[in-house]
Design an enzyme around this catalytic site. Structure first.
Site, PDB file in Angstrom:
ATOM      1  N   TYR A 147      12.147  -7.576   1.301  1.00 50.84           N
ATOM      2  CA  TYR A 147      11.462  -7.304   2.568  1.00 50.84           C
ATOM      3  C   TYR A 147      10.337  -6.317   2.319  1.00 50.84           C
ATOM      4  CZ  TYR A 147      13.602  -2.644   3.148  1.00 50.84           C
ATOM      5  OH  TYR A 147      13.971  -1.327   2.990  1.00 50.84           O
ATOM      6  N   CYS A 148       9.402  -6.257   3.284  1.00 48.28           N
ATOM      7  CA  CYS A 148       8.305  -5.294   3.155  1.00 48.28           C
ATOM      8  C   CYS A 148       8.034  -4.628   4.499  1.00 48.28           C
ATOM      9  CB  CYS A 148       7.068  -5.939   2.526  1.00 48.28           C
ATOM     10  SG  CYS A 148       6.516  -7.485   3.283  1.00 48.28           S
ATOM     11  N   ARG A 149       6.829  -4.766   5.040  1.00 47.68           N
ATOM     12  CA  ARG A 149       6.460  -3.981   6.224  1.00 47.68           C
ATOM     13  C   ARG A 149       6.688  -4.696   7.553  1.00 47.68           C
ATOM     14  NH1 ARG A 149       0.912  -2.086   3.266  1.00 47.68           N
ATOM     15  NH2 ARG A 149       1.734  -0.218   2.222  1.00 47.68           N
ATOM     16  N   CYS A 205       3.387  -8.823   6.925  1.00 43.89           N
ATOM     17  CA  CYS A 205       3.227  -8.357   5.545  1.00 43.89           C
ATOM     18  C   CYS A 205       3.577  -9.489   4.582  1.00 43.89           C
ATOM     19  CB  CYS A 205       4.130  -7.146   5.300  1.00 43.89           C
ATOM     20  SG  CYS A 205       4.078  -6.504   3.616  1.00 43.89           S
TER      21      CYS A 205
END
Length: 222
Positions: free
Chosen positions: A177-179, A183
């Site tokens: 996962y990221c932002r 993202c």
């Protein structure tokens, strides 16, 4: 002040928030700051705008009390005015996605149904990670991970991922996962992991979405 004038004043104050967020780049800056405080230079770089324009956008957000700033040497360090501002960004994006067909089409191109978590599936993910049945990796820069991250996640910044693939198990699912939904760092991470023979997928939710759902966050140990 008569009743109508008072109502106009009240609505006008709320409209200040609407005016402040009526800019794609200011929304992007809010999303970046939902990951943790950042210098104006870092914000300009990550939002792909020059420092002067970033400063102008941040000034508008600050005048609406959506962000705060502090000095650190010669640098100006910005942060969100509170967790409610992060929740405002998530709510705005959610309403836009539910109402705007163009955004729905774009989001469908980015995500499968399995990548968008419900409250129930978020809790199931936590259980899988706690049980050691899956590895959750946070591919954002390490300072963002240190500010807050999903429980049980490992910090594996995207620019370090290639050199650290050997540290990831090849017999478990890797979840990146990221932002948040806009993202694409997690897409890049999944593509890289898959090319190296690992079972990998991404989830759309990040720290801001997790917090808005009332789910717990973790911080890195000092």
């Amino acid at each position: 002040m008569n009743a109508q004038a008072l109502k106009n004043h009240l609505y006008g104050q709320v409209a200040r928030i609407g005016a402040a967020v009526a800019s794609p780049k200011r929304l992007e800056l809010l999303e970046l700051l939902a990951q943790g405080e950042k210098s104006v230079e870092a914000l300009a770089r990550e939002a792909a705008i020059d420092i002067r324009l970033a400063s102008a956008h941040l000034r508008v957000l600050r005048e609406a009390c959506l962000v705060d700033v502090r000095r650190e040497g010669k640098s100006r360090i910005y942060r969100l005015g509170g967790s409610d501002v992060s929740a405002l960004w998530v709510a705005l994006r959610s309403v836009a996605e539910s109402r705007l067909a163009e955004l729905q089409v774009a989001m469908n191109d980015l995500f499968t149904g399995a990548e968008r978590l419900t409250l129930e599936s978020s809790r199931s993910l936590l259980e899988k990670v706690r049980a050691g049945d899956a590895i959750l990796i946070d591919v954002r820069p390490e300072p963002e991970f240190s500010t807050a991250h999903l429980p049980g996640a490992r910090s594996v910044p995207l620019d370090e991922l290639l050199g650290r693939i050997k540290d990831l198990p090849d017999d478990k699912e890797i979840i990146a996962y990221c932002r948040g939904p806009f993202c694409i760092m997690s897409d890049t991470a999944v593509a890289l992991l898959t090319r190296h023979g690992l079972r990998a997928r991404k989830i759309a939710e990040g720290v801001a979405e997790w917090q808005a759902a009332g789910l717990p966050l973790a911080v890195a140990k000092a």
